[in-house]
Motif scaffolding. Sequence first.
Motif, PDB file in Angstrom:
ATOM      1  N   THR A 165       0.848  -1.186   0.000  1.00  0.00           N
ATOM      2  CA  THR A 165       0.000   0.000   0.000  1.00  0.00           C
ATOM      3  C   THR A 165       0.886   1.238   0.000  1.00  0.00           C
ATOM      4  N   VAL A 166       0.699   2.078  -1.013  1.00  0.00           N
ATOM      5  CA  VAL A 166       1.445   3.332  -1.101  1.00  0.00           C
ATOM      6  C   VAL A 166       0.658   4.404  -0.357  1.00  0.00           C
ATOM      7  N   HIS A 167       1.280   5.010   0.637  1.00  0.00           N
ATOM      8  CA  HIS A 167       0.682   6.108   1.400  1.00  0.00           C
ATOM      9  C   HIS A 167       1.369   7.398   0.969  1.00  0.00           C
ATOM     10  N   GLY A 168       0.790   8.059  -0.032  1.00  0.00           N
ATOM     11  CA  GLY A 168       1.399   9.257  -0.596  1.00  0.00           C
ATOM     12  C   GLY A 168       1.513  10.398   0.394  1.00  0.00           C
ATOM     13  N   GLN A 169       0.487  10.605   1.206  1.00  0.00           N
ATOM     14  CA  GLN A 169       0.478  11.723   2.158  1.00  0.00           C
ATOM     15  C   GLN A 169       1.612  11.599   3.176  1.00  0.00           C
ATOM     16  N   SER A 170       1.779  10.400   3.745  1.00  0.00           N
ATOM     17  CA  SER A 170       2.826  10.200   4.761  1.00  0.00           C
ATOM     18  C   SER A 170       4.137   9.705   4.145  1.00  0.00           C
TER      19      SER A 170
END
Length: 136
Positions: free
Chosen positions: A15-20
Motif C-alpha cells: 500500500t502506497v501512502h502518498g500523504q505520509s
Amino acid sequence: MAGLNANTPTPVSLTVHGQSRALEVAFSDGASFRLPFELMRVYSPSAEVQGHGPGQEVLQTGKREVTLNALEPVGNYAVRPVFSDGHDTGIFSWDYLYFLGAQQDQLWQDYERRLAAAGVSRDAPMPVASGPSCGH
C-alpha cells in the motif's frame, strides 16, 4: 542483500501512502512494515547508490521529501519504484523489502552516522557527480 531468498516471506499486500510518504508492506509471515520513501531512496539497491562493490556506496542527501511516482512490478519477485527525483533503477526484491523493514531502526542510525561523518545533513543537496557513473 538484494537477491531473492526462497525462505523470505512474500508480500500479501503493498500500500502506497502518498500523504505520509511511506510504503506499507504486509508479509505472509504476519510481519508488516511502513517503509518511508526516504529510507527506500537512500538504500536503493541500484548501482547508482550502492556502487559496484564494498566501499563504493554513494551517500544520498536531500531525499526527505522524495515521493513515489510509480511502483512497477518486476516478475513475481520484486517491485521497481519510480521516485520523484527521477531515480528509477533500483529493483526491490521481496527479501530486500523485508530486510529494510526488519532493520529499519539500525539503517536509520547507520545513515545518520554516515551523514555526520561526512559533515552533511539529510537535507543537503546531492553533489554533482564528476567522472564516469551509472546514473542517468
